[in-house]
Motif scaffolding. Structure first.
Motif, PDB file in Angstrom:
ATOM      1  N   ASP A   1      -0.157   2.571  -3.541  1.00  0.00           N
ATOM      2  CA  ASP A   1      -1.412   3.540  -3.061  1.00  0.00           C
ATOM      3  C   ASP A   1      -0.746   4.958  -2.874  1.00  0.00           C
ATOM      4  O   ASP A   1      -1.085   5.998  -3.380  1.00  0.00           O
ATOM      5  CB  ASP A   1      -2.360   3.117  -2.131  1.00  0.00           C
ATOM      6  N   ALA A   2       0.021   4.909  -1.712  1.00  0.00           N
ATOM      7  CA  ALA A   2       0.248   6.067  -0.960  1.00  0.00           C
ATOM      8  C   ALA A   2       1.452   6.841  -1.829  1.00  0.00           C
ATOM      9  O   ALA A   2       1.701   7.946  -1.892  1.00  0.00           O
ATOM     10  CB  ALA A   2       0.571   5.959   0.473  1.00  0.00           C
TER      11      ALA A   2
ATOM     12  N   ARG B   1       0.860  -1.188   0.112  1.00  0.00           N
ATOM     13  CA  ARG B   1       0.028   0.175  -0.267  1.00  0.00           C
ATOM     14  C   ARG B   1       0.723   1.307  -0.158  1.00  0.00           C
ATOM     15  O   ARG B   1       0.710   2.161  -0.438  1.00  0.00           O
ATOM     16  CB  ARG B   1      -0.899  -0.006   1.225  1.00  0.00           C
ATOM     17  N   LEU B   2       2.007   1.136   0.763  1.00  0.00           N
ATOM     18  CA  LEU B   2       2.813   2.458   0.654  1.00  0.00           C
ATOM     19  C   LEU B   2       3.491   2.884  -0.465  1.00  0.00           C
ATOM     20  O   LEU B   2       3.861   3.961  -0.577  1.00  0.00           O
ATOM     21  CB  LEU B   2       3.777   2.480   2.085  1.00  0.00           C
TER      22      LEU B   2
ATOM     23  N   VAL C   1       4.623   6.549  -1.297  1.00  0.00           N
ATOM     24  CA  VAL C   1       5.543   7.359  -0.386  1.00  0.00           C
ATOM     25  C   VAL C   1       6.924   6.347  -0.098  1.00  0.00           C
ATOM     26  O   VAL C   1       7.837   6.989   0.456  1.00  0.00           O
ATOM     27  CB  VAL C   1       4.968   7.904   1.023  1.00  0.00           C
ATOM     28  N   LEU C   2       6.928   5.197  -0.788  1.00  0.00           N
ATOM     29  CA  LEU C   2       8.011   4.420  -0.650  1.00  0.00           C
ATOM     30  C   LEU C   2       8.211   4.013  -2.163  1.00  0.00           C
ATOM     31  O   LEU C   2       7.618   4.032  -2.993  1.00  0.00           O
ATOM     32  CB  LEU C   2       7.753   3.120   0.022  1.00  0.00           C
TER      33      LEU C   2
END
Lengths: 250, 309
Positions: A245-246, A241-242, A248-249
């Motif tokens: 979706d987000a 998810r990181l 951020v990684l």
């Protein structure tokens, strides 16, 4: 040495904050009120200085409506000897509060002035510094340890980089941080005794101060709520998810 | 309106907070000058002169400013405000210490921790640990405000450096003197400027267990934060504390590990872009602000996460 402690009446820190419908302020009409937690720490430190034989007389001062006398009684139940109540609006700006306290300092000539570093309602963190400026006194803010000797106070300050130790010549203004001490609870006999301790009352005019408006509050609102999040089932799903979706990684 | 910024620094390096202050200063549409007050801080002044939008750096380099004590810095700043209308400093322990003293000497209000600038007189700032946002208009001749730097972007560098004007003004004073400082050196990014923050709470159980976060932080290039409970329990120093009385952070990614989410902690991190909570208690309040919540045992989740990155 006489110690002056400033005390503010605020919303109880464990009570939920409710904003008025018309966004004119926070609704305190039926709310539980208490002594600002940082002020409690200042009162406790004053009492300890007296117990150590360093302070000889402890004076508390509070500014606001007649209700602030509840907090002055509470301070006296903890060991403050007498109090001063300055009758004014409960919503006075920091600079006006500092000017009134300055007048009280001139009247009382304390060897040390203790204040909480900030009030948990307005979160200003200003009055102690402003008071020191107006009195022309040195300041030691955010104190986590105070040692008084030979006319100086050595103060450990909680600063962003860790700890800073300053020595300030007395009289001085010291503001208290959370780790300075753990305030005690008042005992019943002390609460009874505090009812007989004196409270002197002054108006700003009697102190030679005319409060002046510097700020105009346009609205008081709740911040936009965060969007509800999701529960993930595993570390693998979290990482996915990181990343996807987000984003951020990498 | 012309703006004076007090640079955030430690005499050696200019702190990232200053970049955010310059961004906030741009909202006043005037000349932006940066004051560097310290001792032996030439390099700080040079770094400040390169920030995009800075027109001039004022360098007050004198022993009396070495620790930036309020008693020395306040009169210096007051004199400079004769010809400037706005004074900004970061809402750090340095800025919060000095600015109210300056405001009182100027006989104006001070605005604390502004998070938005509506116009040159109207500002938004939090009250009640961020549970309330107040929009307030200044009626004063000068604006004096501390800035919550995480609410403003950072400026980059400019093509040609701004001039540096040395100020030959000193304010030696004998009322207060510096005794000592304990500063922990760390190879990690600064907490308030990090892109990723890994924070631990009382759920980690001991100072030794708290070190489990090191590996994770290394993998993510993250700064390490902590809840007040973890600091009070002695797991880590108070300079790592995130929250109402610690530091306010707003990184792109905030991992709250073993943190229940007391309101005082949320006040310091809830503006982070993405919040991850890992806690074994499914009822922990931290999950109410988390974008991604994982209910799990920390001591299996932390190594698993480190391995998966």
């Amino acid at each position: 040495m006489k110690v002056l402690v400033a005390v503010k009446r605020t919303l109880d820190p464990y009570v939920k904050v409710r904003v008025k419908q018309d966004q004119s302020g926070v609704d305190l009409s039926a709310a539980k009120m208490a002594m600002n937690p940082f002020c409690e720490i200042a009162v406790e430190e004053a009492v300890r200085l007296k117990e150590k034989g360093i302070a000889t007389e402890l004076v508390a001062v509070s500014i606001g409506s007649d209700k602030v006398q509840d907090q002055l009684r509470a301070a006296m139940a903890l060991g403050i000897d007498r109090s001063i109540h300055v009758q004014a609006s409960d919503e006075l700006e920091s600079l006006n509060v500092a000017k009134l306290l300055h007048a009280v300092v001139q009247q009382e000539n304390p060897g040390l002035i203790l204040l909480g570093k900030q009030a948990i309602d307005s979160d200003n963190n200003q009055v102690g510094q402003m008071l020191a400026a107006l009195c022309g006194l040195p300041q030691a803010t955010f104190a986590s340890r105070i040692t008084v000797r030979d006319g100086w106070a050595e103060v450990a300050r909680e600063v962003d980089s860790g700890e800073q130790v300053l020595a300030v010549q007395l009289p001085a203004v010291i503001t208290t941080d959370l780790r300075l001490n753990e305030p005690r609870y008042a005992k019943l006999p002390e609460i009874m005794k505090a009812k007989k301790k004196p409270i002197a009352t002054f108006t700003p005019a009697q102190l030679g101060v005319t409060p002046r408006q510097h700020l105009n509050v346009l609205s008081v609102a709740e911040p936009p709520p965060r969007k509800a999040g999701v529960r993930v089932a595993s570390v693998a799903e979290l990482v996915d998810r990181l990343k996807n979706d987000a984003k951020v990684l990498a | 309106m012309n703006v004076l910024i007090i640079a955030e620094h430690d005499n050696v390096s200019l702190k990232a907070a200053t970049r955010h202050l310059v961004k906030a200063a741009a909202a006043f549409a005037g000349t932006v000058e940066v004051l560097v007050a310290g001792a032996g801080c030439q390099e700080v002044a040079q770094a400040a002169s390169r920030l995009d939008g800075v027109a001039r750096v004022l360098l007050a380099d004198h022993d009396c400013y070495a620790q930036q004590v309020a008693e020395a810095v306040a009169p210096l700043v007051v004199a400079l405000m004769d010809s400037r209308q706005v004074l900004l400093a970061a809402a750090t322990t340095t800025g919060k210490n000095v600015l109210p003293r300056v405001a009182a000497l100027l006989d104006v209000a001070q605005l604390s921790e502004i998070v938005a600038i509506r116009d040159s007189r109207t500002f938004v700032r939090p009250n009640y640990a961020g549970n309330v946002l107040v929009t307030v208009e200044s009626l004063d001749s000068r604006i004096v405000a501390t800035v919550r730097t995480s609410a403003f972007e950072a400026v980059g560098e400019q093509q040609s450096a701004a001039p540096i004007d040395p100020l030959d003004i000193s304010h030696p004073q004998a009322q207060s003197r510096f005794v000592s400082a304990s500063t922990l050196q760390s190879a990690r990014p600064e907490l308030t400027a990090a892109r990723v923050v890994v924070s631990g709470g009382r759920g980690l159980g001991s100072a030794e267990n708290f070190r489990l976060l090191d590996g994770l932080a290394d993998k993510l290039g993250a700064a390490i934060g902590a809840s007040r409970a973890a600091v009070d329990a002695g797991y880590i120093g108070n300079d790592h504390q995130v929250g109402q009385t610690g530091k306010v952070v707003a990184p792109e990614l905030y991992l709250a590990i073993g943190i229940s989410g007391a309101i005082q902690h949320l006040a310091g991190m809830k503006d982070s872009k993405v919040i991850v909570a890992i806690n074994k208690d499914p009822e922990a309040p931290i999950f109410q602000v988390a974008d991604y919540g994982l209910v799990a045992d920390l001591f299996t989740a932390i190594p698993a996460l480190e391995a998966a990155l």
